[in-house]
Design an enzyme around this catalytic site. Structure first.
Site, PDB file in Angstrom:
ATOM      1  N   ARG A  25       0.756  -1.249  -0.120  1.00 31.94           N
ATOM      2  CA  ARG A  25       0.041  -0.175   0.007  1.00 31.94           C
ATOM      3  C   ARG A  25       0.811   1.283   0.040  1.00 31.94           C
ATOM      4  NH1 ARG A  25      -5.844  -0.062   1.078  1.00 31.94           N
ATOM      5  NH2 ARG A  25      -6.202  -2.083   1.114  1.00 31.94           N
ATOM      6  N   ARG A  29      -2.920   6.842   0.880  1.00 24.82           N
ATOM      7  CA  ARG A  29      -3.252   7.925   1.660  1.00 24.82           C
ATOM      8  C   ARG A  29      -2.164   8.683   2.474  1.00 24.82           C
ATOM      9  NH1 ARG A  29      -8.915   5.292   3.246  1.00 24.82           N
ATOM     10  NH2 ARG A  29      -7.480   3.616   3.366  1.00 24.82           N
ATOM     11  N   ARG A  38      -6.537  12.807  -4.857  1.00 25.01           N
ATOM     12  CA  ARG A  38      -7.674  12.074  -4.154  1.00 25.01           C
ATOM     13  C   ARG A  38      -8.864  13.130  -3.876  1.00 25.01           C
ATOM     14  NH1 ARG A  38     -11.729   9.996  -2.903  1.00 25.01           N
ATOM     15  NH2 ARG A  38     -11.923   8.269  -1.466  1.00 25.01           N
ATOM     16  N   ASP A  74      -6.685  -1.715  -7.394  1.00 20.56           N
ATOM     17  CA  ASP A  74      -7.197  -2.197  -6.502  1.00 20.56           C
ATOM     18  C   ASP A  74      -7.711  -3.550  -6.708  1.00 20.56           C
ATOM     19  OD1 ASP A  74      -8.441  -1.535  -3.751  1.00 20.56           O
ATOM     20  OD2 ASP A  74      -9.934  -2.939  -4.389  1.00 20.56           O
ATOM     21  N   TYR A 151     -15.233 -10.865  -0.304  1.00 25.02           N
ATOM     22  CA  TYR A 151     -15.884  -9.562  -0.674  1.00 25.02           C
ATOM     23  C   TYR A 151     -17.241  -9.952  -1.489  1.00 25.02           C
ATOM     24  CZ  TYR A 151     -12.519  -6.267   1.092  1.00 25.02           C
ATOM     25  OH  TYR A 151     -11.630  -5.801   1.996  1.00 25.02           O
TER      26      TYR A 151
HETATM   27  O1  CP3 Z   1       0.052  -1.347  -2.750  1.00 25.95           O
HETATM   28  C1  CP3 Z   1      -0.155  -0.354  -3.234  1.00 25.95           C
HETATM   29  O2  CP3 Z   1       0.302   0.812  -3.136  1.00 25.95           O
HETATM   30  C2  CP3 Z   1      -0.922  -0.574  -4.358  1.00 25.95           C
HETATM   31  C3  CP3 Z   1      -2.228  -0.069  -4.498  1.00 25.95           C
HETATM   32  C4  CP3 Z   1      -3.240  -1.003  -3.732  1.00 25.95           C
HETATM   33  C5  CP3 Z   1      -4.683  -0.418  -3.164  1.00 25.95           C
HETATM   34  N1  CP3 Z   1      -5.288  -1.419  -2.715  1.00 25.95           N
HETATM   35  C6  CP3 Z   1      -5.181   0.980  -3.374  1.00 25.95           C
HETATM   36  C7  CP3 Z   1      -6.195   1.445  -2.383  1.00 25.95           C
HETATM   37  C8  CP3 Z   1      -3.242  -2.162  -3.358  1.00 25.95           C
HETATM   38  C9  CP3 Z   1      -2.161  -3.194  -3.601  1.00 25.95           C
HETATM   39  C10 CP3 Z   1      -4.612  -2.597  -2.804  1.00 25.95           C
HETATM   40  C11 CP3 Z   1      -4.997  -4.038  -2.673  1.00 25.95           C
HETATM   41  C12 CP3 Z   1      -6.342  -4.016  -1.563  1.00 25.95           C
HETATM   42  N2  CP3 Z   1      -7.670  -3.399  -1.813  1.00 25.95           N
HETATM   43  C13 CP3 Z   1      -6.463  -5.210  -0.832  1.00 25.95           C
HETATM   44  C14 CP3 Z   1      -5.477  -6.057  -0.464  1.00 25.95           C
HETATM   45  C15 CP3 Z   1      -4.288  -5.555   0.158  1.00 25.95           C
HETATM   46  C16 CP3 Z   1      -4.063  -5.697   1.764  1.00 25.95           C
HETATM   47  O3  CP3 Z   1      -3.988  -4.522   2.174  1.00 25.95           O
HETATM   48  O4  CP3 Z   1      -4.426  -6.848   2.302  1.00 25.95           O
HETATM   49  C17 CP3 Z   1      -7.799  -5.143  -0.357  1.00 25.95           C
HETATM   50  C18 CP3 Z   1      -8.481  -5.733   0.910  1.00 25.95           C
HETATM   51  C19 CP3 Z   1      -8.296  -3.889  -0.845  1.00 25.95           C
HETATM   52  C20 CP3 Z   1      -9.965  -3.623  -0.794  1.00 25.95           C
HETATM   53  C21 CP3 Z   1      -9.738  -2.205  -0.422  1.00 25.95           C
HETATM   54  N3  CP3 Z   1      -9.527  -1.177  -1.149  1.00 25.95           N
HETATM   55  C22 CP3 Z   1     -10.144  -1.642   0.919  1.00 25.95           C
HETATM   56  C23 CP3 Z   1     -10.233  -2.704   1.954  1.00 25.95           C
HETATM   57  C24 CP3 Z   1     -10.056  -0.460   1.044  1.00 25.95           C
HETATM   58  C25 CP3 Z   1      -9.846   0.607   2.023  1.00 25.95           C
HETATM   59  C26 CP3 Z   1     -11.227   1.299   2.232  1.00 25.95           C
HETATM   60  C27 CP3 Z   1     -11.023   2.428   3.007  1.00 25.95           C
HETATM   61  O5  CP3 Z   1     -11.659   3.231   2.962  1.00 25.95           O
HETATM   62  O6  CP3 Z   1     -10.358   2.083   4.118  1.00 25.95           O
HETATM   63  C28 CP3 Z   1      -9.579   0.044  -0.445  1.00 25.95           C
HETATM   64  C29 CP3 Z   1      -9.645   1.328  -1.162  1.00 25.95           C
HETATM   65  C30 CP3 Z   1      -7.891   1.696  -1.512  1.00 25.95           C
HETATM   66  N4  CP3 Z   1      -7.302   0.836  -2.245  1.00 25.95           N
HETATM   67  C31 CP3 Z   1      -7.288   2.758  -1.239  1.00 25.95           C
HETATM   68  C32 CP3 Z   1      -6.170   2.765  -1.842  1.00 25.95           C
HETATM   69  C33 CP3 Z   1      -5.159   3.793  -1.743  1.00 25.95           C
HETATM   70  C34 CP3 Z   1      -7.924   4.211  -0.395  1.00 25.95           C
HETATM   71  C35 CP3 Z   1      -8.967   4.664  -1.270  1.00 25.95           C
HETATM   72  C36 CP3 Z   1      -8.932   6.296  -0.645  1.00 25.95           C
HETATM   73  O7  CP3 Z   1      -8.209   7.108  -0.939  1.00 25.95           O
HETATM   74  O8  CP3 Z   1      -9.954   6.380  -0.083  1.00 25.95           O
END
Ligand code: CP3
Length: 344
Positions: A25, A29, A38, A74, A151
């Site tokens: 990640r 953020r 964003r 994502d 999911y």
């Molecule tokens: O690693 C990286 O930097 C690449 C980007 C990346 C994102 N999501 C960007 C993101 C990666 C590798 C993911 C994978 C992802 N997405 C996973 C597996 C990784 C892990 O942590 O185990 C999962 C479970 C998701 C599903 C998902 N997407 C969730 C649970 C969320 C968070 C929701 C929240 O608001 O907390 C996201 C959104 C997300 N994916 C964000 C980012 C940067 C945040 C979006 C925002 O700016 O609001």
């Protein structure tokens, strides 16, 4: 700048000049540059605009000095092509408006070509590769079949995975049909990324820690193995990350991958012994350590490096994604400390 291939060498268990490090990640953020973008777009729009996704992918490479880029995208993006109605609701995380609960729901899931479902991902990869000019390799990624299924069936994140587990128990045929489709979708999605230029791929099984070994082996492992086997001849390292899975490590390793990603709930030396030294290992600093003082971060880096014992095949990472409120200076200090303290 010179070509940095420490990360790919470590994936292949070749000797390196210093331990490579990147952060799960890392494109997200905790970076002001990310939050600035964003503020102007919603999350899915950012993922679907290759120019924006490419820019965000590069932010941590420039800012932290990590040894690999991971595509900003994502794990849930392939769901839309399957006919699943996905939304990132404000403050709630992902929400699926038509969760899959029955055999009939599973039958309706479409398995289409990744190029058709997510063309913007391939486009973003091509832009990133061009802009990186070989500075560091680019990692593509996907969710693992179980994490995606959780999911799709639950309709959102979950604490107990009661719908997903109930499907395993009361409708095993539906469960296996779902997992079979997901294994094919994940395979196609990762193959597309490799074809577009991803130089390694990581499969995230983020929620697999909800399962005991019996359910993992019976209901999940065969499908993770299908994906790993399908990608064995693609010529790029396969990272298999299983979160909260200390009790499943031997099974996760047996499902496959050239590199096994481990969380912080187990010491790295013990984890590697259980995984086997024929595989590389990635991890495993507790992401919350980055809220502590820099001296403490350094101590933990030393501890993990000493547990890796200088063996070829360690990629330093957090044990899970970086927390959104992490001080950037501490993430920078971590990367610097890993490089300095692991200098060969
Ligand atoms: O690693 C990286 O930097 C690449 C980007 C990346 C994102 N999501 C960007 C993101 C990666 C590798 C993911 C994978 C992802 N997405 C996973 C597996 C990784 C892990 O942590 O185990 C999962 C479970 C998701 C599903 C998902 N997407 C969730 C649970 C969320 C968070 C929701 C929240 O608001 O907390 C996201 C959104 C997300 N994916 C964000 C980012 C940067 C945040 C979006 C925002 O700016 O609001």
């Amino acid at each position: 700048m010179a070509f940095n291939d420490r990360f790919l060498k470590a994936c292949r268990r070749e000797p390196v000049d210093a331990t490579p490090v990147w952060l799960m990640r890392q494109a997200g953020r905790y970076l002001r540059e990310y939050r600035d973008i964003r503020a102007k777009y919603d999350f899915l729009t950012m993922c679907k605009r290759p120019d924006i996704a490419a820019e965000i992918t590069l932010q941590p490479v420039d800012k932290l000095g990590v040894d690999a880029a991971i595509l900003f995208a994502d794990i849930l993006l392939p769901l839309e092509g399957m006919g699943i109605d996905l939304e990132f609701a404000k403050g709630e995380g992902p929400v699926i408006h038509n969760p899959v609960r029955t055999k009939a729901d599973v039958v309706k899931i479409q398995v289409i070509e990744a190029e058709e479902a997510t063309p913007y991902v391939a486009e973003a990869i091509k832009i990133v590769r061009r802009e990186l000019e070989g500075r560091v390799p680019l990692i593509g990624f996907s969710g693992a079949p179980f994490t995606l299924a959780s999911y799709i069936v639950e309709g959102s994140g979950s604490r107990d995975y009661r719908y997903a587990k109930a499907m395993m128990y009361e409708a095993p045929e539906a469960w296996h049909a779902l997992m079979e489709k997901l294994a094919e979708i994940v395979t196609r999605y990762l193959r597309m990324q490799i074809k577009a230029g991803a130089q390694a791929v990581q499969m995230f099984d983020s929620w697999v820690g909800a399962l005991g070994p019996v359910d993992y082996e019976k209901h999940v492992m065969p499908y993770s193995k299908i994906v790993m086997d399908n990608l064995a001849d693609e010529g790029v390292p396969r990272i298999h990350f299983a979160n909260n899975a200390s009790t499943l490590l031997e099974l996760v390793a047996a499902a496959g991958g050239d590199v096994i990603g481990v969380d912080w709930r187990i010491n790295l030396d013990i984890a590697w012994e259980r995984i086997g030294y024929d595989k590389a290992i990635q991890g495993n600093l507790d992401p919350i350590t980055l809220f502590g003082p820099v001296e403490c971060i350094e101590d933990r880096v030393k501890d993990i490096l000493s547990r890796a014992g200088g063996l070829p095949g360690h990629i330093f990472n957090l044990g899970h994604g970086i927390h959104k409120d992490t001080p950037v200076e501490h993430a920078q200090a971590l990367v610097e400390a890993v490089h300095r303290l692991s200098q060969r």
